[in-house]
Design a protein around this motif. Structure first.
Motif, PDB file in Angstrom:
ATOM      1  N   SER A  15      59.053  43.547  48.041  1.00  0.00           N
ATOM      2  CA  SER A  15      57.888  42.647  47.940  1.00  0.00           C
ATOM      3  C   SER A  15      57.052  42.964  46.702  1.00  0.00           C
ATOM      4  N   ILE A  16      57.525  42.539  45.576  1.00  0.00           N
ATOM      5  CA  ILE A  16      56.847  42.827  44.313  1.00  0.00           C
ATOM      6  C   ILE A  16      55.475  42.157  44.287  1.00  0.00           C
ATOM      7  N   PRO A  17      54.415  42.884  43.931  1.00  0.00           N
ATOM      8  CA  PRO A  17      53.085  42.267  43.858  1.00  0.00           C
ATOM      9  C   PRO A  17      53.066  41.110  42.868  1.00  0.00           C
ATOM     10  N   PRO A  18      52.278  40.067  43.164  1.00  0.00           N
ATOM     11  CA  PRO A  18      52.266  38.877  42.282  1.00  0.00           C
ATOM     12  C   PRO A  18      51.999  39.203  40.816  1.00  0.00           C
ATOM     13  N   TYR A  19      51.088  40.159  40.537  1.00  0.00           N
ATOM     14  CA  TYR A  19      50.792  40.461  39.137  1.00  0.00           C
ATOM     15  C   TYR A  19      51.965  41.123  38.436  1.00  0.00           C
ATOM     16  N   MET A  20      52.828  41.819  39.214  1.00  0.00           N
ATOM     17  CA  MET A  20      54.011  42.437  38.627  1.00  0.00           C
ATOM     18  C   MET A  20      55.172  41.462  38.524  1.00  0.00           C
ATOM     19  N   ALA A  21      55.189  40.469  39.405  1.00  0.00           N
ATOM     20  CA  ALA A  21      56.295  39.513  39.420  1.00  0.00           C
ATOM     21  C   ALA A  21      56.398  38.758  38.100  1.00  0.00           C
ATOM     22  N   LYS A  22      55.271  38.620  37.413  1.00  0.00           N
ATOM     23  CA  LYS A  22      55.273  37.924  36.130  1.00  0.00           C
ATOM     24  C   LYS A  22      56.139  38.646  35.090  1.00  0.00           C
ATOM     25  N   GLN A  23      56.386  39.950  35.308  1.00  0.00           N
ATOM     26  CA  GLN A  23      57.200  40.718  34.376  1.00  0.00           C
ATOM     27  C   GLN A  23      58.694  40.461  34.548  1.00  0.00           C
TER      28      GLN A  23
END
Length: 277
Positions: free
Chosen positions: A13-21
């Motif tokens: 469950s990657i945090p939304p702010y990290m998913a952008k990477q």
């Protein structure tokens, strides 16, 4: 069961702010379930999941989460753990909607801690709520330890009869504002636990692999996944959560520790397949 068995947890469950990477991520129930199923095939016996909507965003609505569980269970018997972590502005009940689902484990945060530039608040009343609710619903707590005082907070709830042995602890090290990810801290925490405890390590801020390698050599259990670190090595994104699990399996086997199957992990944790504790 021999002490060489190791529980490997996947945390997709990657945090939304990290998913952008990470380009091209499929964070729908189908996409998350497929990542979990591949990670299980690679050697994971437990999955840590947050309650997300159809687009991988935090939500208090359970339809997408329940669909994710259904898709996972249609293909594998991995142990499912729901998160009770969340934003400070949410109530204890809103943070623990995962407890309304058919899960075997749930994370428990037994104290407050500095978290990056903010404070992660877990008040005594909220801790009591989560512990008592898990106890009533037969869900085993996975006790997340960011600071050593949290162990004492957990023991207090153990003494109230809300948490049953074997006690499961996860040491979260390397989070900015909390305990650094060092061998000394991992040893200190592991030696500070009550009898009849099982523990694992979770490395933040790029410390996931180092903490996992240390933990597996100390008899502990391990975790990997996009939630903790989506990079396979600095500057190189992992191809999947399964790739991160495969690496831990190779390391464990090199030192004589065999990944536990879900049923073997249930035995180590004192839970029965298809039944809550």
């Amino acid at each position: 069961m021999g002490q060489n068995k190791i529980i490997i947890t996947v945390a997709p469950s990657i945090p939304p702010y990290m998913a952008k990477q990470v380009p091209g991520l499929d964070l729908s129930p189908q996409g998350v379930a497929e990542e979990v199923i591949r990670a299980h095939a690679a050697g994971a016996s437990l999955v840590h999941l947050h309650v997300w909507d159809e687009h991988g965003q935090p939500t208090r609505e359970l339809s997408a989460f329940r669909r994710t569980l259904e898709l996972i269970r249609a293909k594998c018997d991995i142990i499912i753990e729901g998160s009770t972590g969340g934003f400070n502005e949410l109530t204890a009940a809103e943070r623990s909607v995962a407890l309304e689902c058919d899960i075997e484990l749930a994370s428990l945060n037994p104290g407050s801690v500095n978290y990056d530039a903010g404070v992660y608040i877990n008040s005594p009343d909220h801790i009591d709520y989560w512990c008592s609710t898990m106890h009533q619903r037969g869900i085993k707590p996975d006790i997340a330890i960011f600071e050593v005082g949290m162990i004492a907070n957990a023991v207090e709830r153990i003494e109230k009869g809300w948490i049953q042995p074997p006690y499961l602890f996860g040491f979260v090290l390397g989070q900015k504002g909390a305990m650094p990810a060092t061998p000394r801290n991992l040893l200190f925490l592991s030696e500070s636990l009550p009898p009849n405890s099982v523990w694992g390590a979770i490395g933040h801020s790029g410390n996931d692999l180092v903490m996992a390698a240390l933990a597996m050599n100390m008899g502990g259990h391990v975790r990997a996944g996009f939630e903790d670190n989506p990079y396979y090595r600095p500057g190189e994104l992992a191809k999947s959560n399964a790739q991160l699990i495969e690496r831990l399996v190779r390391l464990a086997r090199e030192i004589g520790r065999e990944p536990a199957s879900p049923d073997e992990a249930r035995e180590l944790l004192g839970i029965s397949k298809g039944e809550k504790i």
